[in-house]
Motif scaffolding. Sequence first.
Motif, PDB file in Angstrom:
ATOM      1  N   ILE A 169      -1.704  -9.039   7.669  1.00  0.00           N
ATOM      2  CA  ILE A 169      -2.489  -7.817   7.497  1.00  0.00           C
ATOM      3  C   ILE A 169      -1.572  -6.617   7.281  1.00  0.00           C
ATOM      4  CG2 ILE A 169      -4.043  -6.217   8.687  1.00  0.00           C
ATOM      5  CD1 ILE A 169      -5.311  -8.729   9.992  1.00  0.00           C
ATOM      6  N   LEU A 170      -0.508  -6.527   8.081  1.00  0.00           N
ATOM      7  CA  LEU A 170       0.441  -5.421   7.906  1.00  0.00           C
ATOM      8  C   LEU A 170       1.160  -5.506   6.557  1.00  0.00           C
ATOM      9  CD1 LEU A 170       1.980  -5.166  11.488  1.00  0.00           C
ATOM     10  CD2 LEU A 170       0.458  -3.531  10.382  1.00  0.00           C
ATOM     11  N   ALA A 171       1.486  -6.731   6.130  1.00  0.00           N
ATOM     12  CA  ALA A 171       2.156  -6.898   4.835  1.00  0.00           C
ATOM     13  C   ALA A 171       1.242  -6.476   3.689  1.00  0.00           C
ATOM     14  CB  ALA A 171       2.595  -8.351   4.661  1.00  0.00           C
ATOM     15  N   PHE A 172      -0.023  -6.884   3.742  1.00  0.00           N
ATOM     16  CA  PHE A 172      -0.974  -6.439   2.714  1.00  0.00           C
ATOM     17  C   PHE A 172      -1.150  -4.926   2.758  1.00  0.00           C
ATOM     18  CE2 PHE A 172      -2.701 -10.850   2.398  1.00  0.00           C
ATOM     19  CZ  PHE A 172      -2.540 -10.979   1.030  1.00  0.00           C
ATOM     20  N   ALA A 173      -1.129  -4.349   3.958  1.00  0.00           N
ATOM     21  CA  ALA A 173      -1.257  -2.889   4.076  1.00  0.00           C
ATOM     22  C   ALA A 173      -0.066  -2.189   3.434  1.00  0.00           C
ATOM     23  CB  ALA A 173      -1.396  -2.484   5.536  1.00  0.00           C
ATOM     24  N   VAL A 174       1.137  -2.704   3.662  1.00  0.00           N
ATOM     25  CA  VAL A 174       2.330  -2.111   3.039  1.00  0.00           C
ATOM     26  C   VAL A 174       2.213  -2.159   1.524  1.00  0.00           C
ATOM     27  CG1 VAL A 174       4.812  -2.424   2.662  1.00  0.00           C
ATOM     28  CG2 VAL A 174       3.892  -2.530   4.965  1.00  0.00           C
ATOM     29  N   LEU A 175       1.816  -3.307   1.001  1.00  0.00           N
ATOM     30  CA  LEU A 175       1.723  -3.442  -0.453  1.00  0.00           C
ATOM     31  C   LEU A 175       0.603  -2.578  -1.029  1.00  0.00           C
ATOM     32  CD1 LEU A 175       2.381  -7.265  -0.815  1.00  0.00           C
ATOM     33  CD2 LEU A 175       3.966  -5.378  -1.224  1.00  0.00           C
ATOM     34  N   ALA A 176      -0.533  -2.521  -0.346  1.00  0.00           N
ATOM     35  CA  ALA A 176      -1.645  -1.697  -0.842  1.00  0.00           C
ATOM     36  C   ALA A 176      -1.296  -0.213  -0.801  1.00  0.00           C
ATOM     37  CB  ALA A 176      -2.898  -1.969  -0.014  1.00  0.00           C
ATOM     38  N   ILE A 177      -0.702   0.225   0.279  1.00  0.00           N
ATOM     39  CA  ILE A 177      -0.301   1.641   0.372  1.00  0.00           C
ATOM     40  C   ILE A 177       0.761   1.962  -0.672  1.00  0.00           C
ATOM     41  CG2 ILE A 177       0.809   3.354   1.854  1.00  0.00           C
ATOM     42  CD1 ILE A 177      -0.554   1.928   4.232  1.00  0.00           C
ATOM     43  N   SER A 178       1.659   1.013  -0.924  1.00  0.00           N
ATOM     44  CA  SER A 178       2.697   1.240  -1.936  1.00  0.00           C
ATOM     45  C   SER A 178       2.099   1.382  -3.329  1.00  0.00           C
ATOM     46  CB  SER A 178       3.713   0.095  -1.919  1.00  0.00           C
ATOM     47  OG  SER A 178       4.364   0.038  -0.687  1.00  0.00           O
ATOM     48  N   VAL A 179       1.081   0.594  -3.620  1.00  0.00           N
ATOM     49  CA  VAL A 179       0.423   0.707  -4.925  1.00  0.00           C
ATOM     50  C   VAL A 179      -0.225   2.075  -5.072  1.00  0.00           C
ATOM     51  CG1 VAL A 179      -1.506  -0.171  -6.303  1.00  0.00           C
ATOM     52  CG2 VAL A 179       0.110  -1.755  -5.284  1.00  0.00           C
ATOM     53  N   PHE A 180      -0.923   2.513  -4.020  1.00  0.00           N
ATOM     54  CA  PHE A 180      -1.561   3.829  -4.074  1.00  0.00           C
ATOM     55  C   PHE A 180      -0.528   4.952  -4.056  1.00  0.00           C
ATOM     56  CE2 PHE A 180      -5.225   1.435  -2.221  1.00  0.00           C
ATOM     57  CZ  PHE A 180      -6.003   1.502  -3.353  1.00  0.00           C
ATOM     58  N   ALA A 181       0.569   4.771  -3.329  1.00  0.00           N
ATOM     59  CA  ALA A 181       1.605   5.804  -3.258  1.00  0.00           C
ATOM     60  C   ALA A 181       2.348   5.948  -4.577  1.00  0.00           C
ATOM     61  CB  ALA A 181       2.598   5.481  -2.139  1.00  0.00           C
ATOM     62  N   TYR A 182       2.386   4.878  -5.366  1.00  0.00           N
ATOM     63  CA  TYR A 182       3.080   4.942  -6.653  1.00  0.00           C
ATOM     64  C   TYR A 182       2.430   5.962  -7.579  1.00  0.00           C
ATOM     65  CZ  TYR A 182       5.426   3.341 -10.850  1.00  0.00           C
ATOM     66  OH  TYR A 182       6.176   3.280 -11.982  1.00  0.00           O
ATOM     67  N   ALA A 183       1.124   6.162  -7.414  1.00  0.00           N
ATOM     68  CA  ALA A 183       0.400   7.118  -8.263  1.00  0.00           C
ATOM     69  C   ALA A 183       0.509   8.548  -7.746  1.00  0.00           C
ATOM     70  CB  ALA A 183      -1.062   6.724  -8.362  1.00  0.00           C
ATOM     71  N   GLN A 184       0.986   8.720  -6.529  1.00  0.00           N
ATOM     72  CA  GLN A 184       1.081  10.056  -5.940  1.00  0.00           C
ATOM     73  C   GLN A 184       2.461  10.655  -6.208  1.00  0.00           C
ATOM     74  OE1 GLN A 184      -1.461  11.559  -4.423  1.00  0.00           O
ATOM     75  NE2 GLN A 184      -2.727   9.761  -4.831  1.00  0.00           N
ATOM     76  N   PRO A 185       2.534  11.896  -6.631  1.00  0.00           N
ATOM     77  CA  PRO A 185       3.836  12.507  -6.867  1.00  0.00           C
ATOM     78  C   PRO A 185       4.531  12.938  -5.567  1.00  0.00           C
ATOM     79  CG  PRO A 185       2.092  14.052  -7.403  1.00  0.00           C
ATOM     80  CD  PRO A 185       1.432  12.749  -7.072  1.00  0.00           C
ATOM     81  N   ALA A 186       3.785  13.148  -4.495  1.00  0.00           N
ATOM     82  CA  ALA A 186       4.363  13.610  -3.229  1.00  0.00           C
ATOM     83  C   ALA A 186       4.899  12.422  -2.426  1.00  0.00           C
ATOM     84  CB  ALA A 186       3.311  14.354  -2.411  1.00  0.00           C
ATOM     85  N   PRO A 187       6.037  12.594  -1.766  1.00  0.00           N
ATOM     86  CA  PRO A 187       6.594  11.483  -0.981  1.00  0.00           C
ATOM     87  C   PRO A 187       5.834  11.219   0.313  1.00  0.00           C
ATOM     88  CG  PRO A 187       8.002  13.400  -0.781  1.00  0.00           C
ATOM     89  CD  PRO A 187       6.946  13.738  -1.800  1.00  0.00           C
ATOM     90  N   ARG A 188       4.846  12.070   0.641  1.00  0.00           N
ATOM     91  CA  ARG A 188       4.093  11.864   1.881  1.00  0.00           C
ATOM     92  C   ARG A 188       3.383  10.518   1.894  1.00  0.00           C
ATOM     93  NH1 ARG A 188      -0.488  15.932   3.040  1.00  0.00           N
ATOM     94  NH2 ARG A 188       0.917  17.070   1.696  1.00  0.00           N
ATOM     95  N   ALA A 189       2.892  10.095   0.756  1.00  0.00           N
ATOM     96  CA  ALA A 189       2.202   8.800   0.685  1.00  0.00           C
ATOM     97  C   ALA A 189       3.172   7.645   0.940  1.00  0.00           C
ATOM     98  CB  ALA A 189       1.537   8.643  -0.674  1.00  0.00           C
ATOM     99  N   TRP A 190       4.426   7.808   0.508  1.00  0.00           N
ATOM    100  CA  TRP A 190       5.415   6.756   0.740  1.00  0.00           C
ATOM    101  C   TRP A 190       5.742   6.623   2.213  1.00  0.00           C
ATOM    102  CZ3 TRP A 190       6.048   3.113  -2.503  1.00  0.00           C
ATOM    103  CH2 TRP A 190       5.932   3.344  -3.872  1.00  0.00           C
ATOM    104  N   TRP A 191       5.645   7.712   2.958  1.00  0.00           N
ATOM    105  CA  TRP A 191       5.954   7.638   4.384  1.00  0.00           C
ATOM    106  C   TRP A 191       4.972   6.741   5.122  1.00  0.00           C
ATOM    107  CZ3 TRP A 191      10.395   8.422   6.388  1.00  0.00           C
ATOM    108  CH2 TRP A 191      11.279   9.316   5.784  1.00  0.00           C
ATOM    109  N   TRP A 192       3.733   6.672   4.650  1.00  0.00           N
ATOM    110  CA  TRP A 192       2.775   5.757   5.257  1.00  0.00           C
ATOM    111  C   TRP A 192       3.203   4.314   5.024  1.00  0.00           C
ATOM    112  CZ3 TRP A 192      -0.472   6.923   8.869  1.00  0.00           C
ATOM    113  CH2 TRP A 192      -0.915   8.231   8.986  1.00  0.00           C
ATOM    114  N   ALA A 193       3.668   4.008   3.830  1.00  0.00           N
ATOM    115  CA  ALA A 193       4.148   2.654   3.544  1.00  0.00           C
ATOM    116  C   ALA A 193       5.373   2.322   4.394  1.00  0.00           C
ATOM    117  CB  ALA A 193       4.483   2.516   2.061  1.00  0.00           C
ATOM    118  N   ILE A 194       6.244   3.295   4.578  1.00  0.00           N
ATOM    119  CA  ILE A 194       7.439   3.068   5.403  1.00  0.00           C
ATOM    120  C   ILE A 194       7.057   2.882   6.865  1.00  0.00           C
ATOM    121  CG2 ILE A 194       9.562   4.146   6.235  1.00  0.00           C
ATOM    122  CD1 ILE A 194       9.804   5.438   3.459  1.00  0.00           C
ATOM    123  N   ALA A 195       6.106   3.679   7.349  1.00  0.00           N
ATOM    124  CA  ALA A 195       5.678   3.571   8.746  1.00  0.00           C
ATOM    125  C   ALA A 195       5.026   2.212   9.029  1.00  0.00           C
ATOM    126  CB  ALA A 195       4.720   4.706   9.087  1.00  0.00           C
TER     127      ALA A 195
END
Length: 109
Positions: free
Chosen positions: A8-34
Amino acid sequence: MPSLVPKILAFAVLAISVFAYAQPAPRAWWWAIAVGAALALFVFVRAWSGRLSTLAGPLSLPVTTFVVAELLLPVLVVTAALVAWIAGGEGWLDAAIVLSITLACVCLI
């Protein structure tokens, strides 16, 4: 029975990363890192408790894979996440992202 928490956590990392790729702000990437750091802690704790039985046998490819994927990679993920958070910089942020995604892919294999 294997636990569903790492998957579940692995799918969450990948899903957040896909959504963060479309965001220009690095804030979305911090969720994937967390979430990747949480996954790393979970994987490391499970591997640390089973290390004696796995490492008791002779050195082989499965043992080496266990050490790299479940003991070393989580430490690298958490270390890169902490350094990216404390020191900042694009290089550490990118390293933490790549290592978190790598750990997520390893957990799904």
